[in-house]
Design an enzyme around this catalytic site. Structure first.
Site, PDB file in Angstrom:
ATOM      1  N   ASP A   1       0.811  -1.212   0.000  1.00  0.00           N
ATOM      2  CA  ASP A   1       0.000   0.000   0.000  1.00  0.00           C
ATOM      3  C   ASP A   1       0.852   1.275   0.000  1.00  0.00           C
ATOM      4  OD1 ASP A   1      -2.444   1.313  -0.048  1.00  0.00           O
ATOM      5  OD2 ASP A   1      -3.304   0.119   1.572  1.00  0.00           O
TER       6      ASP A   1
ATOM      7  N   TRP B   1      -2.814   3.555  -6.150  1.00  0.00           N
ATOM      8  CA  TRP B   1      -3.995   4.444  -6.260  1.00  0.00           C
ATOM      9  C   TRP B   1      -4.014   5.363  -7.474  1.00  0.00           C
ATOM     10  CZ3 TRP B   1      -2.848   6.789  -0.812  1.00  0.00           C
ATOM     11  CH2 TRP B   1      -2.905   5.770   0.150  1.00  0.00           C
ATOM     12  N   GLY B   2      -3.094   5.185  -8.423  1.00  0.00           N
ATOM     13  CA  GLY B   2      -3.175   5.972  -9.655  1.00  0.00           C
ATOM     14  C   GLY B   2      -2.661   7.392  -9.555  1.00  0.00           C
TER      15      GLY B   2
ATOM     16  N   GLU C   1       0.646  10.225  -9.222  1.00  0.00           N
ATOM     17  CA  GLU C   1       2.014  10.363  -9.771  1.00  0.00           C
ATOM     18  C   GLU C   1       2.175   9.688 -11.133  1.00  0.00           C
ATOM     19  OE1 GLU C   1       4.136  11.922  -7.608  1.00  0.00           O
ATOM     20  OE2 GLU C   1       2.787  11.809  -5.888  1.00  0.00           O
TER      21      GLU C   1
ATOM     22  N   ASP D   1      -9.962   3.817  -3.694  1.00  0.00           N
ATOM     23  CA  ASP D   1     -10.651   2.595  -3.275  1.00  0.00           C
ATOM     24  C   ASP D   1     -12.060   2.518  -3.864  1.00  0.00           C
ATOM     25  OD1 ASP D   1      -8.402   2.421  -1.770  1.00  0.00           O
ATOM     26  OD2 ASP D   1      -9.433   2.085   0.140  1.00  0.00           O
TER      27      ASP D   1
HETATM   28  C1  GLA Z   1      -6.004   1.416   1.297  1.00  0.00           C
HETATM   29  C2  GLA Z   1      -6.126   0.458   0.118  1.00  0.00           C
HETATM   30  C3  GLA Z   1      -7.274  -0.506   0.354  1.00  0.00           C
HETATM   31  C4  GLA Z   1      -7.053  -1.276   1.652  1.00  0.00           C
HETATM   32  C5  GLA Z   1      -6.883  -0.296   2.809  1.00  0.00           C
HETATM   33  C6  GLA Z   1      -6.459  -0.983   4.091  1.00  0.00           C
HETATM   34  O1  GLA Z   1      -7.096   2.275   1.395  1.00  0.00           O
HETATM   35  O2  GLA Z   1      -6.298   1.169  -1.068  1.00  0.00           O
HETATM   36  O3  GLA Z   1      -7.391  -1.409  -0.724  1.00  0.00           O
HETATM   37  O4  GLA Z   1      -5.938  -2.094   1.521  1.00  0.00           O
HETATM   38  O5  GLA Z   1      -5.882   0.688   2.515  1.00  0.00           O
HETATM   39  O6  GLA Z   1      -6.245  -0.079   5.125  1.00  0.00           O
END
Ligand code: GLA
Length: 383
Positions: free
Chosen positions: A130, A165-166, A168, A187
């Site tokens: 993450d 998360w897309g 940078e 998310d």
């Molecule tokens: C981020 C990730 C999620 C999940 C949570 C866990 O938000 O993008 O997919 O793994 O953390 O805390």
């Protein structure tokens, strides 16, 4: 490293986060594995079981090691990993490139190499990594490259799932980091708006995803029906049409297919979607061509046509109505590279209902319900 790519095709499996967030434990994971076997999900290709955030103690031990929360995992992680392998699954875990994980457990920053060794000792096959709590002086590229090298040095083949998360412009550099997957969006939550927003945001990034490094549009919400692990994820749930459209988009756009619902309590409708063999075959097509969109002047702004060339000259043709009222969605075969004078027609197989759909020459024009889709696997035929 093995001679074959570790992750040539988008991985398929289950991840604990969407439904269970921090409410995970050994019993849940083992019951999930048993349910996945019983329901035929393992046989259909869903082979990874991934424990997401919140599996560890809040602090490392005195030797700087990550320790499992013994209330949640009383027999430790190696026991769980062995049990899952025994049942025929591959085992995934989670960490973060910053100092803490997103839910505030220890992250792997400056512990990358020892954590990777720990994961290898536990028999981990897949690491979701993450993007929270990053030190400001560090670039994302460097952090993901570090963990790639740490996993390589660990002595075990471990699929590296970068959860970035897309931001940078990740799609531009992720293939230099050795990651096998890259999360390309914020998310997902269990709502049509979230599905639509994610899918639309990735339509222009399909060429960056290919064999061995796949655009991860996040876990599936199929079958959750509003039962998320927190309020953000729950978000009201979706209709069966919306779940089908979601699955068809993820399949066609080559996203990993990671189930996020409680598989012990799946509805028949959810099972039917998740076990749709025609859609899974498109997702797992060995040729890994990138999808492309084509426009037809008669289509409205919410009608989207996505095409992907498949193995043996087959063509996947997806007609999507992202709008709130039924719409005509058309595709002119000229735009696929198939002019009339080719002397070819297409023999269609309806992948949603899994039955033949006749032949077409020149064009296809269908009425598609709100938030619904048609997806055909087409065979090229010389007339
Ligand atoms: C981020 C990730 C999620 C999940 C949570 C866990 O938000 O993008 O997919 O793994 O953390 O805390």
């Amino acid at each position: 490293m093995s001679e074959k790519s570790l992750c040539a095709l988008p991985p398929m499996g289950w991840n604990s986060w969407n439904t269970f967030t921090d409410k995970i434990n050994e019993t849940l994971i083992l019951e999930t594995a048993d349910a996945m076997k019983k329901e035929g999900l393992l046989d259909a290709g869903y082979e990874y079981i991934v424990i997401d955030d919140c599996w560890s103690e809040k602090q490392r031990d005195e030797n700087g090691r990550l320790v499992a929360d013994l209330e949640k995992f009383p027999n430790g992680i190696k026991f769980l990993s062995d049990a899952l392998h025994e049942k025929g699954f591959k085992f995934g875990m989670y960490s973060c490139c910053g100092t803490r994980t997103c839910a505030d457990y220890p992250g792997s920053f400056e512990h990358e190499f020892e954590d990777a060794r720990q994961f290898a000792e536990w028999g981990v096959d897949y690491l979701k990594y993450d993007n929270c709590f990053k030190p400001q002086h560090m670039q994302d590229e460097t952090l993901y490259r570090r963990m790639h090298l740490a996993l390589c040095a660990s002595g075990r083949d471990i699929v590296f799932s970068a959860c970035q998360w897309g931001t940078e412009n990740v799609h531009e550099w992720i293939r230099t980091t050795g990651a096998h997957l890259f999360r390309s969006t914020i998310d997902i939550n269990d709502s049509w708006n979230s599905i639509k927003e994610i899918a639309l945001s990735q339509l222009d990034k399909q060429i960056y995803s290919g064999p061995g490094c796949h655009n991860d549009m996040d876990m599936l919400v199929v079958g959750m029906n509003g039962r998320g692990g927190n309020e953000y994820i729950s978000a009201g749930g979706c209709t069966e049409d919306e779940y089908m459209t979601h699955f068809a988009l993820w399949a066609l756009m080559r996203s990993p297919l990671m189930i996020g619902c409680d598989v012990r309590k799946m509805s028949d409708a959810a099972k039917k979607i998740l076990l749709n063999r025609s859609l899974i075959a498109i997702n797992q097509d060995p040729d890994c061509c990138a999808p492309f969109t084509v426009n037809c002047t008669t289509n409205g702004p919410e009608s989207i046509v996505i095409v992907r060339f498949l193995t043996n000259g087959d063509i996947a043709l997806g007609l999507f109505n992202m709008g709130d009222v039924p719409a005509q969605v058309a595709v002119d075969f000229f735009d696929l590279g198939l002019p009339y004078r080719s002397g070819c027609e297409l023999e269609l197989f309806d992948c949603i209902h899994e039955k033949p759909y006749g032949t077409r020459r020149e064009m296809l024009n269908e009425t598609v319900g709100a938030h619904a889709c048609r997806l055909y696997r087409c065979k090229l035929k010389q007339i």
